[in-house]
Motif scaffolding. Sequence first.
Motif, PDB file in Angstrom:
ATOM      1  N   TRP A  89       0.845  -1.202   0.000  1.00  0.00           N
ATOM      2  CA  TRP A  89       0.000   0.000   0.000  1.00  0.00           C
ATOM      3  C   TRP A  89       0.876   1.246   0.000  1.00  0.00           C
ATOM      4  O   TRP A  89       0.667   2.181  -0.768  1.00  0.00           O
ATOM      5  CB  TRP A  89      -0.897  -0.039   1.246  1.00  0.00           C
ATOM      6  CG  TRP A  89      -1.959   0.997   1.334  1.00  0.00           C
ATOM      7  CD1 TRP A  89      -3.267   0.859   0.974  1.00  0.00           C
ATOM      8  CD2 TRP A  89      -1.829   2.330   1.853  1.00  0.00           C
ATOM      9  NE1 TRP A  89      -3.951   2.024   1.230  1.00  0.00           N
ATOM     10  CE2 TRP A  89      -3.098   2.941   1.768  1.00  0.00           C
ATOM     11  CE3 TRP A  89      -0.766   3.063   2.372  1.00  0.00           C
ATOM     12  CZ2 TRP A  89      -3.330   4.246   2.183  1.00  0.00           C
ATOM     13  CZ3 TRP A  89      -0.994   4.369   2.782  1.00  0.00           C
ATOM     14  CH2 TRP A  89      -2.254   4.947   2.694  1.00  0.00           C
ATOM     15  N   ASN A 262      -9.381  -4.406   3.812  1.00  0.00           N
ATOM     16  CA  ASN A 262      -8.359  -4.128   2.808  1.00  0.00           C
ATOM     17  C   ASN A 262      -7.865  -5.442   2.235  1.00  0.00           C
ATOM     18  O   ASN A 262      -8.224  -6.533   2.704  1.00  0.00           O
ATOM     19  CB  ASN A 262      -7.217  -3.266   3.362  1.00  0.00           C
ATOM     20  CG  ASN A 262      -6.290  -4.024   4.297  1.00  0.00           C
ATOM     21  OD1 ASN A 262      -6.632  -5.088   4.800  1.00  0.00           O
ATOM     22  ND2 ASN A 262      -5.115  -3.474   4.523  1.00  0.00           N
ATOM     23  N   ASP A 290      -8.662  -1.946  -1.927  1.00  0.00           N
ATOM     24  CA  ASP A 290      -7.415  -1.285  -2.314  1.00  0.00           C
ATOM     25  C   ASP A 290      -7.025  -1.620  -3.748  1.00  0.00           C
ATOM     26  O   ASP A 290      -6.554  -0.782  -4.483  1.00  0.00           O
ATOM     27  CB  ASP A 290      -6.211  -1.626  -1.414  1.00  0.00           C
ATOM     28  CG  ASP A 290      -6.228  -0.894  -0.098  1.00  0.00           C
ATOM     29  OD1 ASP A 290      -6.873   0.184  -0.027  1.00  0.00           O
ATOM     30  OD2 ASP A 290      -5.621  -1.392   0.867  1.00  0.00           O
TER      31      ASP A 290
END
Length: 352
Positions: A89, A262, A290
């Motif tokens: 991320w 996520n 995500d």
Amino acid sequence: MTSANPARPLGTGTARRSTQTATLAEIAREAGVSAPTVSKVLNGRADVAPATRTRVEGLLREYGYRRRRAESSRSPLIDLVFHELESAWAMEVIRGVENVARDEGLSVVLSESAGRLTPGRTWADQVAARRPHGVILVLSGLDASGQALLTSRAIPFVVLDPAGDPGDDVPSIGATNWQGGLAATRHLVELGHTRIGAISGPTRMMCSRARVDGYRAALETAGLPVDPALILPGNFHHDSGYRAGLELLRSPDRPTAVFAGNDLQALGLYEAARELGLRVPEDLSVVGFDDLPVARWVGPPLTTVRQPLTEMAEAAARLVLELGRRAQPAAGTRMELATSLVVRSSTGAPPV
């Protein structure tokens, strides 16, 4: 000597502060120090006594002092600070900031606030000393003293994906998290699932709460009950998805689908399902959030909500540079980029 230039009581300048901006020399006189000492404080120099620094910075805040752009000799840097720096991320965010920095001939400085959502004073002092073109805080914020420190030195800052409400005067870039949670859960409902679990991120984070709120809204809109027992907290890491997954999937009336807060938590859920002998999507449908690169590589490829992380980071970098070019400070700018559902092979109809 200070006896020849005594400090004025702080109250004597109150009326003047309301009608005009103080000069550096006026602040120096009121603090009972020299103008070079005030300059040292502005530039983050360490060779100033703590009591003097505190007194000068208090006056800088009271006056709302801002360095003129011509006074500021900036380093060719953008400061990028994460509260945690250990995932794919973060790499997507770094890529976006570097795309803009490269075009502008700037470099990117990375720092981590050791899991704290508000960086400490030492970090702010270091940034002031570096005098970058701007600061981007990821999933973080600044307290009032940190904001005043950067503002007085004409260092613009932007919060990317704010953990909480950054305030109306703080520029921020985020994503449509509520819409993403709604789309993910609605997809599962449309496939025929009626018992849908959720693994949230940290409850103190605004983005995490918004995703779960979207999940709840989708269930309520479909006329399905929201069962609190099916909503478990996580921390956006693989291990929390695994632990929460085991708890959900070992329950007597387990869910047939789970929305993970996520992608990393979704992958932890994959591991929990394999350990319990459950197949994805035949026995359990999984949706993440995500759309990290790994979502396309796992087996089966993960259905997820795409959060445009690189584009968000690019927007934050462009905004912080634009704020630095303005002659006058601007009111807070809040921007949300759209999320979108990416359907892959991890979701299907519930088992018969």
